[in-house]
Write an enzyme that holds these catalytic residues in place. Structure first.
Site, PDB file in Angstrom:
ATOM      1  N   ASN A  28       0.848  -1.188   0.000  1.00 47.25           N
ATOM      2  CA  ASN A  28       0.000   0.000   0.000  1.00 47.25           C
ATOM      3  C   ASN A  28       0.891   1.247   0.000  1.00 47.25           C
ATOM      4  O   ASN A  28       0.784   2.131   0.851  1.00 47.25           O
ATOM      5  CB  ASN A  28      -0.955  -0.001   1.205  1.00 47.25           C
ATOM      6  CG  ASN A  28      -2.054   1.035   1.021  1.00 47.25           C
ATOM      7  OD1 ASN A  28      -2.229   1.930   1.830  1.00 47.25           O
ATOM      8  ND2 ASN A  28      -2.778   0.944  -0.072  1.00 47.25           N
ATOM      9  N   LEU A  29       1.779   1.256  -0.977  1.00 43.65           N
ATOM     10  CA  LEU A  29       2.872   2.234  -0.978  1.00 43.65           C
ATOM     11  C   LEU A  29       2.365   3.660  -1.183  1.00 43.65           C
ATOM     12  O   LEU A  29       1.490   3.906  -2.005  1.00 43.65           O
ATOM     13  CB  LEU A  29       3.880   1.883  -2.065  1.00 43.65           C
ATOM     14  CG  LEU A  29       4.472   0.477  -1.967  1.00 43.65           C
ATOM     15  CD1 LEU A  29       5.530   0.271  -3.046  1.00 43.65           C
ATOM     16  CD2 LEU A  29       5.072   0.214  -0.590  1.00 43.65           C
ATOM     17  N   HIS A  33       7.068   5.796   1.211  1.00 44.76           N
ATOM     18  CA  HIS A  33       7.832   4.622   0.746  1.00 44.76           C
ATOM     19  C   HIS A  33       8.638   4.968  -0.500  1.00 44.76           C
ATOM     20  O   HIS A  33       9.787   4.553  -0.654  1.00 44.76           O
ATOM     21  CB  HIS A  33       6.886   3.470   0.368  1.00 44.76           C
ATOM     22  CG  HIS A  33       6.061   2.944   1.501  1.00 44.76           C
ATOM     23  ND1 HIS A  33       4.708   3.140   1.588  1.00 44.76           N
ATOM     24  CD2 HIS A  33       6.403   2.208   2.581  1.00 44.76           C
ATOM     25  CE1 HIS A  33       4.241   2.550   2.666  1.00 44.76           C
ATOM     26  NE2 HIS A  33       5.244   1.978   3.294  1.00 44.76           N
ATOM     27  N   SER A 181       0.871   7.502   5.911  1.00 43.38           N
ATOM     28  CA  SER A 181       0.817   6.162   6.484  1.00 43.38           C
ATOM     29  C   SER A 181      -0.221   5.367   5.706  1.00 43.38           C
ATOM     30  O   SER A 181      -1.244   5.928   5.283  1.00 43.38           O
ATOM     31  CB  SER A 181       0.381   6.257   7.956  1.00 43.38           C
ATOM     32  OG  SER A 181      -0.103   5.002   8.394  1.00 43.38           O
TER      33      SER A 181
END
Ligand code: PAF
Length: 277
Positions: A28-29, A33, A181
């Protein structure tokens, strides 16, 4: 870019690389990330990203089942950011048998998030050590949004003499300050509008510490401010950066950490704070 599912294929693919740098993720980048991938790229011939939602680090009542899984989009983002290998093992590949050997982190696993989420950091350290043994990177990157996780892994590498450089990266935030997040995806529109308040309240706590307020009072005021806005705070804590213990008056390198639930979503954030001597 190669998408690889098995440890054997990964080892074979990496054999031809002189060195590699590693970005472990649970998928779930988001931009946080991708920033890690960008920072990783110039450090080695080959940039490896892993995507694995690690059951071992979730408590029995936590969000393992509903954790967002978005493999196709994640691979696209990795490709665009220039990753060379995406390692996507399934549970049988990482845990072919019950994991009876685990890494028990130092004191750090018993404070703050460790106290609230028993076993969490042991689960993180165990999977990261396993992934390190599979990828065999010379460096790995971790975001400072998960500050305690970064310290646990830094200490693990140091204490177990792993030849891996742990590189921390700054938290990436949305324009309104909310730390990025994967769990932000759980927020309703109203909650999303409220969510940056965690950052705002931690900023105010930092200002108060800077102007000499007692840490206990700063922590209590911040918790009360969150509660008054409808959050359920787990903690707001002023700690020293290197071991997350309570600072003595001589400690100048501090970090203010907070964790609180907004509806069903638990958010964490932190701000480093260096007090000039
Ligand atoms: O930060 C994360 O996404 C995870 O805790 C990690 C480091 C990939 C281990 O599962």
């Amino acid at each position: 870019m190669d998408v690889i599912h098995s440890v054997d294929a990964l080892r074979e693919r990496l054999q031809r690389e002189p060195n590699n740098v590693f970005v472990p993720t649970m998928g779930n980048l988001h931009e946080g990330h991708i920033q890690l991938v960008r920072l990783a790229k110039p450090r080695a011939a080959c940039t490896v990203v892993s995507i694995f939602v690690n059951r071992l680090q979730f408590g029995p009542r936590e969000d393992f089942d509903r954790y967002p899984r978005t493999l196709e989009a994640d691979c696209e983002k990795c490709r665009a950011a220039g990753a060379n290998v995406v390692f996507v093992p399934d549970e049988r590949e990482i845990y072919p048998e019950p994991q009876t050997f685990v890494v028990e982190p130092s004191e750090l696993q018993h404070v703050l998030d460790g106290a609230i989420r028993p076993g969490h950091f042991s689960g993180v350290a165990t999977v990261v050590l396993k992934l390190f043994n599979m990828v065999r990177p010379h460096a790995a990157l971790f975001g400072k949004k998960d500050y305690q996780q970064y310290l646990v892994l830094r200490d693990m590498v140091r204490q177990l003499a792993l030849p891996i450089e742990i590189i921390p990266a700054e938290t990436v935030r949305a324009d309104d300050g909310l730390a990025l997040s994967s769990r932000n995806a759980y927020l309703s529109p109203t909650e999303r509008a409220e969510a940056p308040q965690l950052y705002a309240i931690l900023q105010r706590a930092c200002d108060a510490v800077r102007s000499g307020a007692l840490h206990g009072m700063v922590e209590r005021d911040a918790m009360q401010a969150l509660a008054a806005r409808g959050w359920t705070p787990d903690y707001v804590a002023v700690r020293r950066q290197h071991d997350l213990q309570s600072p003595t008056p001589e400690d100048r390198r501090l970090v203010v950490l907070g964790a609180a639930r907004l509806g069903r979503t638990r958010l964490i954030d932190n701000l480093e704070l260096d007090i000039p001597s």
